[in-house]
Design an enzyme around this catalytic site. Structure first.
Site, short mmCIF file in Angstrom:
data_model
loop_
_atom_site.label_atom_id
_atom_site.label_comp_id
_atom_site.label_asym_id
_atom_site.label_seq_id
_atom_site.Cartn_x
_atom_site.Cartn_y
_atom_site.Cartn_z
N ASP A 10 0.86 -1.18 0.00
CA ASP A 10 0.00 0.00 0.00
C ASP A 10 0.90 1.24 0.00
OD1 ASP A 10 -2.36 1.64 0.50
OD2 ASP A 10 -1.67 1.73 2.59
N ASP A 176 -2.31 -0.78 5.93
CA ASP A 176 -2.69 -0.07 7.15
C ASP A 176 -4.18 0.17 7.30
OD1 ASP A 176 -2.79 2.00 5.03
OD2 ASP A 176 -3.09 3.36 6.73
#
Length: 227
Positions: A10, A176
């Site tokens: 990410d 996250d």
């Protein structure tokens, strides 16, 4: 002889500086030197992860807009269209709200399949309007994303694996946010950085003490040459 596992990374909250904003430059060299494929899987608009691949010096393997756009390095796949999300935001504006990015709105200018709204804007009316259009709103901690319910990062990874020799069972994902849960479910091993939201922490195989890029760098050091 061991080799590096494929990576799924990410961007926001995962490759970012300790304050959470801007790419931490320490990640560039480890990612560039990684011997296995690296997929950038993000909620950002399509050009952003492509640019990150360019600047890092890695092949363009991209899942953008939370799975709405997938690039295998040769072919681009669109798994939703922006029309419904645009209708939601127009109704949101008509109700007296704004997207919160200013007149030029570079956050959404190049989006193909979804719309992002600033976290300072009210979410409940946005959710209500999106639901009427059959869409969902996900809070990534950086923006509210109005999107089709079907595209996910995990589905995007499977599309890439159908066209590029990537063993997802051997892959390692770091993220996250709630939008990384599908990535975690798709790969063999997953890590949530210490600043991750509760959904990501619950889905990950391991929750790191280190936050943001510190967490990702710790993972890269640990898993290098592990397959």
């Amino acid at each position: 002889m061991t080799a590096d596992p494929p990576l799924v990374l990410d961007i926001d909250g995962t490759l970012t500086r300790p304050d959470g904003w801007g790419i931490d430059p320490r990640v560039f060299d480890p990612i560039r030197d990684w011997e296995a494929p690296v997929v950038i899987a993000t909620g950002k608009a399509f050009p952003y992860p492509v640019a990150l691949c360019h600047f890092t010096g890695i092949p363009e393997l991209v899942v953008a807009e939370n799975g709405g756009v997938v690039y295998t390095g040769n072919d681009v796949f669109f798994t939703a269209d922006r029309e419904a999300a645009q209708a939601v935001t127009e109704e949101y504006r008509a109700a007296g709200y704004t997207l919160g990015w200013g007149a030029e709105d570079t956050v959404n200018r190049w989006r193909e399949t979804e719309i992002a709204i600033n976290l300072e804007q009210p979410i409940e009316p946005l959710r209500e309007i999106a639901a009427r259009h059959g869409l969902e709103v996900i809070d990534t901690g950086y923006a509210y994303h109005v999107k089709d319910t079907n595209p996910t990062k995990g589905a995007g990874l499977e599309t890439i694996a159908d066209h590029v020799p990537i063993d997802l069972e051997a892959a390692v994902a770091v993220g996250d946010s709630i939008n990384d849960v599908s990535s975690f479910d798709t790969v063999g091993r997953s890590f949530a950085v210490g600043n991750a939201d509760e959904m990501a922490k619950a889905a990950a195989d391991e929750v790191l003490e280190e936050v943001h890029a510190d967490g990702t760098l710790a993972v890269l050091e640990r898993v290098r040459g592990s397959v």
